[in-house]
Write a protein that holds these residues in place. Structure first.
Motif, PDB file in Angstrom:
ATOM      1  N   LYS A 159       0.105  -2.526   4.649  1.00  0.00           N
ATOM      2  CA  LYS A 159      -0.249  -1.111   4.686  1.00  0.00           C
ATOM      3  C   LYS A 159       0.897  -0.142   5.038  1.00  0.00           C
ATOM      4  CE  LYS A 159      -3.292   2.314   5.206  1.00  0.00           C
ATOM      5  NZ  LYS A 159      -3.823   2.984   4.023  1.00  0.00           N
TER       6      LYS A 159
ATOM      7  N   HIS B 129      -1.578  10.952  -1.401  1.00  0.00           N
ATOM      8  CA  HIS B 129      -1.512  10.138  -2.614  1.00  0.00           C
ATOM      9  C   HIS B 129      -1.312  11.047  -3.833  1.00  0.00           C
ATOM     10  CE1 HIS B 129      -4.275   6.969  -0.497  1.00  0.00           C
ATOM     11  NE2 HIS B 129      -3.246   7.330   0.238  1.00  0.00           N
TER      12      HIS B 129
ATOM     13  N   ASP C  76       2.415   3.052   3.151  1.00  0.00           N
ATOM     14  CA  ASP C  76       1.525   4.198   2.935  1.00  0.00           C
ATOM     15  C   ASP C  76       1.553   5.113   4.151  1.00  0.00           C
ATOM     16  OD1 ASP C  76      -0.616   5.635   1.509  1.00  0.00           O
ATOM     17  OD2 ASP C  76      -1.878   4.933   3.146  1.00  0.00           O
TER      18      ASP C  76
ATOM     19  N   ASP D  95       0.826  -1.208   0.000  1.00  0.00           N
ATOM     20  CA  ASP D  95       0.000   0.000   0.000  1.00  0.00           C
ATOM     21  C   ASP D  95       0.867   1.268   0.000  1.00  0.00           C
ATOM     22  OD1 ASP D  95      -2.109   1.956   0.726  1.00  0.00           O
ATOM     23  OD2 ASP D  95      -3.270   0.131   1.090  1.00  0.00           O
ATOM     24  N   GLY D  96       0.646   2.109  -1.002  1.00  0.00           N
ATOM     25  CA  GLY D  96       1.348   3.395  -1.065  1.00  0.00           C
ATOM     26  C   GLY D  96       2.859   3.301  -1.188  1.00  0.00           C
TER      27      GLY D  96
ATOM     28  N   ASP E 271      -0.959   0.166  -4.645  1.00  0.00           N
ATOM     29  CA  ASP E 271      -2.275   0.643  -5.076  1.00  0.00           C
ATOM     30  C   ASP E 271      -2.224   2.094  -5.534  1.00  0.00           C
ATOM     31  OD1 ASP E 271      -1.750   1.380  -2.466  1.00  0.00           O
ATOM     32  OD2 ASP E 271      -3.817   1.197  -1.791  1.00  0.00           O
ATOM     33  N   HIS E 272      -1.197   2.791  -5.107  1.00  0.00           N
ATOM     34  CA  HIS E 272      -1.003   4.193  -5.504  1.00  0.00           C
ATOM     35  C   HIS E 272       0.366   4.640  -5.031  1.00  0.00           C
ATOM     36  CE1 HIS E 272      -1.850   4.905  -1.298  1.00  0.00           C
ATOM     37  NE2 HIS E 272      -2.956   4.210  -1.448  1.00  0.00           N
TER      38      HIS E 272
ATOM     39  N   SER F 199      -7.329   4.334  -1.627  1.00  0.00           N
ATOM     40  CA  SER F 199      -7.055   2.899  -1.498  1.00  0.00           C
ATOM     41  C   SER F 199      -8.261   2.071  -1.930  1.00  0.00           C
ATOM     42  CB  SER F 199      -6.700   2.552  -0.051  1.00  0.00           C
ATOM     43  OG  SER F 199      -5.420   3.042   0.256  1.00  0.00           O
TER      44      SER F 199
HETATM   45 ZN    ZN Z   1      -3.662   2.642  -0.315  1.00  0.00          ZN
END
Ligand code: ZN
Ligand code: ZN
Length: 405
Positions: free
Chosen positions: A298, A349, A301, A13-14, A339-340, A58
């Motif tokens: 996670k 983001h 992020d 994530d991130g 995811d980004h 997300s």
């Molecule tokens: Zn995310």
């Protein structure tokens, strides 16, 4: 069999970033021998998860990666959070994310009520005493968080939120559509607010908090309103029996609403202290009974939002070490992606494309041997949209749908 059978889809994530002044990113700076080995054996590319220049949330990012048309199915984050904390939401329910907060004389003085971490008895009081003009479900979540679900005919998500998102005057909900259901829903939300402030105002927990010089949790601010979408189950769309392993309610909720089996992980916190080894054990087990496992990790992020380059870099190194214990053979397609992008420099983001790699049987390995944003941009998959990755993967499994004769 000449094709792979299963998919392990890892979302860091991130994890993607923009260059710092030293012209590097956490992913580039991190020592990640496991990811690099996968890169050597696999194919890399970059991906516009939603669209070039659109910073994904997300929620929309995960939906897009799973192949769902976000523009059609997404109305807000609330439904996924609600499903993630264990509410059995139904299509058409109106769901919100909530924050226990401190409001004084109509001013939100702390959106997190001094980061209160146990709201069970406050939530019990709300559940017992609240009397709304429709069926409702209220549930506390991690820390100061909660969710509210409104159920019944004549409700609409076309209303404004009551969370001002910063310290300032409290907001009342207003309809943003000219129909009776939007007007009614805004009225119910404002009634919720009024009743909650009465229920919580003199609650023993808050009396005690005030006595101890802690901020009382005397309000619940609502945001992320959305109508629970009807999502075609992931298994029906792809033929894959799926499990989700994640710590955050949002991703768990997306898994649940798409019909995946949720596998809880002991010690998975969604923070950089999360127990990734335990998640890896769960993945190894889940792969025995499922043909698709979505693993969300996670911490990167969070470090991105904190603007902490070193924390993000070290976290990615820890993830790499933990994932090297995955029990995966050539029959399992492994995807590593984000995811980004959550740049250290922005603490938010951004719309930059994310790197991804695919390794496993049938993959035409390219020349890349390192996994980061820069090398991925030179990889054999070039640049694709997030919604295209599932078709690429199912085609590798021999489940591609032929177009034409
Ligand atoms: Zn995310
Ligand atoms: Zn984020």
């Amino acid at each position: 069999m000449c094709v792979a059978k299963k998919i392990l889809f890892v979302v860091l994530d991130g994890a993607a970033d923009r260059p710092t002044v030293a012209a590097t990113t956490p992913l580039k700076a991190a020592t990640t021998p496991f990811f690099d080995r996968l890169a050597q054996d696999g194919i890399l590319g970059i991906m516009d998860v939603i669209a070039p220049g659109t910073p994904p949330g997300s929620d929309t990012a995960h939906l897009s990666l799973l192949g769902y048309p976000v523009n059609k199915v997404y109305t807000g984050r609330g439904p996924f959070e609600a499903a993630g904390v264990g509410i059995k939401v139904r299509p058409g329910d109106i769901a919100f994310r909530g924050n226990f907060a401190t409001v004084k004389d109509g001013i939100v003085v702390d959106r997190r009520a001094g980061r209160i971490d146990d709201t069970k008895s406050l939530s019990d009081a709300i559940r017992e005493q609240l009397d709304l003009d429709c069926e409702f479900l209220f549930k506390e979540s991690a820390g100061h968080r909660a969710v509210l679900v409104l159920r019944g005919e004549g409700l609409s998500p076309k209303i404004t939120q009551t969370d001002p998102k910063h310290v300032g005057p409290f907001l009342y909900s207003k309809p943003i559509a000219k129909d009776a259901s939007a007007r009614r829903t805004a009225k119910i939300v404002n009634d919720f607010t009024r009743q909650v402030s009465l229920i919580l105002g003199n609650h023993p927990v808050n009396v005690e908090r005030s006595r101890s010089n802690l901020l009382p949790a005397n309000a619940v601010l609502l945001r992320g309103v959305g109508s629970v979408p009807h999502l075609v189950p992931f298994e029906k769309r792809t033929g894959l029996k799926a499990a989700v392993i994640a710590a955050t309610a949002l991703v768990i909720g997306i898994g649940k609403l798409t019909g995946m089996t949720y596998v809880p992980t002991k010690g998975a916190t969604g923070h950089i202290d999360s127990n990734i080894d335990e998640k890896v054990k769960n993945v190894n087990e889940a792969l025995k009974r499922h043909t698709f496992v979505l693993l969300n990790i996670k911490g990167a992020d969070e470090a991105g939002h904190d603007g902490d380059f070193n924390a993000k870099t070290h976290f990615l190194e820890r993830v790499d070490r933990a994932l090297s214990n995955l029990e995966i053979d050539d029959e399992t397609l492994v995807v590593i992606t984000a995811d980004h992008t959550t740049p250290i420099s922005l603490k938010e983001h951004s719309g930059d494309p994310v790197p991804f790699l695919i390794r496993g049987k049938g993959v035409r390995a390219d020349q890349t041997s390192v996994f980061n944003e820069y090398i991925a941009a030179t990889g054999g998959m070039d640049r694709i949209y997030g919604r295209d990755i599932m078709p690429v993967l199912t085609d590798l499994l021999g489940k591609g749908v032929k177009f034409g004769a």
